[in-house]
Motif scaffolding. Structure first.
Motif, PDB file in Angstrom:
ATOM      1  N   LEU A 107       0.805  -1.315  -0.030  1.00 19.74           N
ATOM      2  CA  LEU A 107      -0.050  -0.059   0.151  1.00 19.74           C
ATOM      3  C   LEU A 107       0.889   1.266  -0.156  1.00 19.74           C
ATOM      4  N   GLY A 108       2.075   1.284   0.748  1.00 16.80           N
ATOM      5  CA  GLY A 108       2.743   2.344   0.718  1.00 16.80           C
ATOM      6  C   GLY A 108       2.379   3.181   2.082  1.00 16.80           C
ATOM      7  N   LYS A 109       3.362   3.827   2.630  1.00 14.76           N
ATOM      8  CA  LYS A 109       3.185   4.529   3.922  1.00 14.76           C
ATOM      9  C   LYS A 109       2.000   5.403   4.012  1.00 14.76           C
ATOM     10  N   GLU A 110       1.916   6.313   2.987  1.00 13.02           N
ATOM     11  CA  GLU A 110       0.822   7.395   2.956  1.00 13.02           C
ATOM     12  C   GLU A 110      -0.693   6.643   2.961  1.00 13.02           C
ATOM     13  N   MET A 111      -0.892   5.736   2.369  1.00 15.16           N
ATOM     14  CA  MET A 111      -2.019   5.023   1.960  1.00 15.16           C
ATOM     15  C   MET A 111      -2.519   4.180   3.430  1.00 15.16           C
ATOM     16  N   ALA A 112      -1.440   3.303   3.772  1.00 14.19           N
ATOM     17  CA  ALA A 112      -1.462   2.620   5.018  1.00 14.19           C
ATOM     18  C   ALA A 112      -1.617   3.360   6.225  1.00 14.19           C
ATOM     19  N   GLU A 113      -1.234   4.357   6.244  1.00 13.02           N
ATOM     20  CA  GLU A 113      -1.727   5.500   7.458  1.00 13.02           C
ATOM     21  C   GLU A 113      -2.735   6.238   7.376  1.00 13.02           C
ATOM     22  N   ALA A 114      -3.125   6.110   5.993  1.00 11.50           N
ATOM     23  CA  ALA A 114      -4.664   7.003   5.951  1.00 11.50           C
ATOM     24  C   ALA A 114      -5.894   6.062   6.265  1.00 11.50           C
ATOM     25  N   LEU A 115      -5.672   4.998   6.123  1.00 11.74           N
ATOM     26  CA  LEU A 115      -6.697   4.086   6.111  1.00 11.74           C
ATOM     27  C   LEU A 115      -7.279   3.939   7.578  1.00 11.74           C
ATOM     28  N   SER A 116      -8.624   3.541   8.137  1.00 12.86           N
ATOM     29  CA  SER A 116      -8.857   3.678   9.260  1.00 12.86           C
ATOM     30  C   SER A 116      -8.661   2.215  10.011  1.00 12.86           C
ATOM     31  N   TYR A 117      -8.678   2.139  11.371  1.00 11.29           N
ATOM     32  CA  TYR A 117      -8.507   0.865  11.840  1.00 11.29           C
ATOM     33  C   TYR A 117      -9.383  -0.237  11.174  1.00 11.29           C
TER      34      TYR A 117
END
Length: 386
Positions: A107-117
């Protein structure tokens, strides 16, 4: 890259607004990198967890060593691993960590961190389950816009739908049913419903999308085509669990997945009218529909160990339970969404139930029901050090 447990701990559990397009974008990135097993999607208000687990358990036990099954469920009671069940047991910390490292990288850092729990853990389950023969996905609070609805499915199971999560799903039973049932694709199994409106909504949506809709008739206690009465008696199951098992079995029949009904004798549905001790039942139910099922299941009056989240109809729940409740013991729960003590007490006084604070004392000559939410069961188990 953070370890999975640390990474997940940084994500908030609740959002006032959710970007429903985000998880679809993330899945589009992930999809070319994983395989999708045969998929059953379980949506509804009540009975999702037990119905999904019965499907997964029967399919796996019959094909042990030759048929791999994953079941994604939520929320958990004590540990996150409960949400991702793989081939008969909760996923190990190692499996979750390896899958997280892979998912984060794709996913990459930006997308992985943007997703909710919930969004991230749903995609994590896809990675864990990619080599399975069958994947059973339990929707969160919705259906149409739920993170579990991003992938195709061979079958949708629609469990009983009632009034719950109105802020997200709508104020009427028709609106709530529509939001959940619009997740179906080509084939759906409708469990017996409390509200006739749900059946009508399901038929209309199935017709609109060209889906085949199988309507499961309500269980006739005089007829036992699957031999569930004996198993229910052995397991101490109530009628609603027999009904959920019947729906699960019909789902397996529809997809021609073999099973042995006797394997249910080895199934533990922890938290679903579960006998923790001879005089203690625990149930993660939290809405009027669940309370009505519990009232039918109880054969004697109980001491109710209770609390609620603030978006639940706790006064109505207490009113439904009242005929089977001697008194209520309020247990403190660890959630930012917990109702205030004052509001619970106000509801109890309005309904006319005697109450006190739970002091972790269980009387041998009393019967107890621990009910109200996953958080209530969690708090009780931790206090009892189970």
């Amino acid at each position: 890259m953070q370890h999975f447990e640390t990474f997940l701990a940084d994500k908030p559990l609740y959002y006032k607004e959710i970007d429903h397009k985000r998880v679809h974008s993330a899945y589009a990135i992930l999809k070319p990198h994983i395989k999708r097993p045969k998929t059953i999607h379980v949506v509804g208000t009540n009975g999702k967890g037990s119905t999904g687990r019965i499907v997964a358990h029967l399919a796996y036990e019959h094909g042990v060593k030759n048929y791999s099954v994953g079941h994604y469920t939520s929320p958990h009671i004590l540990k996150f691993n409960e949400r991702i069940w793989l081939d008969g047991e909760d996923a190990s910390d190692e499996v979750l960590e390896v899958s997280h490292q892979r998912l984060f990288k794709v996913l990459g850092k930006e997308m992985a961190e943007a997703l909710s729990y919930f969004e991230y853990t749903t995609l994590l389950a896809f990675v864990v389950f990619e080599n399975c023969d069958l994947m059973v996905l339990e929707a969160g609070l919705g259906g149409e816009f739920d993170a579990t609805n991003v992938c195709d499915k061979e079958l949708s199971i629609i469990t009983p739908i009632g009034i719950d999560h109105q802020a997200f799903l709508g104020d009427t039973i028709e609106e709530i049913a529509g939001t959940k049932i619009r997740s179906i694709q080509k084939l759906a199994l409708l469990a017996p419903q409390v509200y006739d409106e749900v059946v009508e909504v399901a038929k209309k949506i199935a017709n609109n999308v060209g889906a085949d809709l199988c309507v499961c008739p309500r269980v006739n206690t005089q007829v036992d085509p699957y031999g569930l009465k004996h198993i229910a008696k052995e397991k101490g199951w109530s009628d609603y669990l027999i009904e959920n098992a019947t729906v699960a079995i019909q789902a397996l029949d529809i997809l021609h997945i073999p099973y042995d009904i006797k394997d249910l004798l080895d199934l533990e549905l922890f938290g679903r009218f579960y006998a923790l001790a001879d005089n203690i039942r625990i149930d993660v139910g939290h809405n009027p529909l669940a309370a009505s099922a519990i009232v039918k299941a109880l054969d004697k009056k109980v001491v109710l160990v209770y609390n609620s989240l603030d978006d639940k109809e706790y006064e109505e729940v207490l009113r439904i339970l009242k005929p089977k409740v001697k008194r209520v013991e309020i247990i403190k729960i660890n959630s930012q969404r917990a109702t205030t003590l004052e509001e619970i007490e106000k509801a109890l006084m309005t309904v006319g139930l005697e109450y006190s604070t739970f002091k972790n004392k269980i009387e041998k000559d009393e019967n107890y029901l621990v009910f109200g939410s996953f958080y209530v069961v969690e708090a009780f188990l931790k206090q009892r050090k189970v």
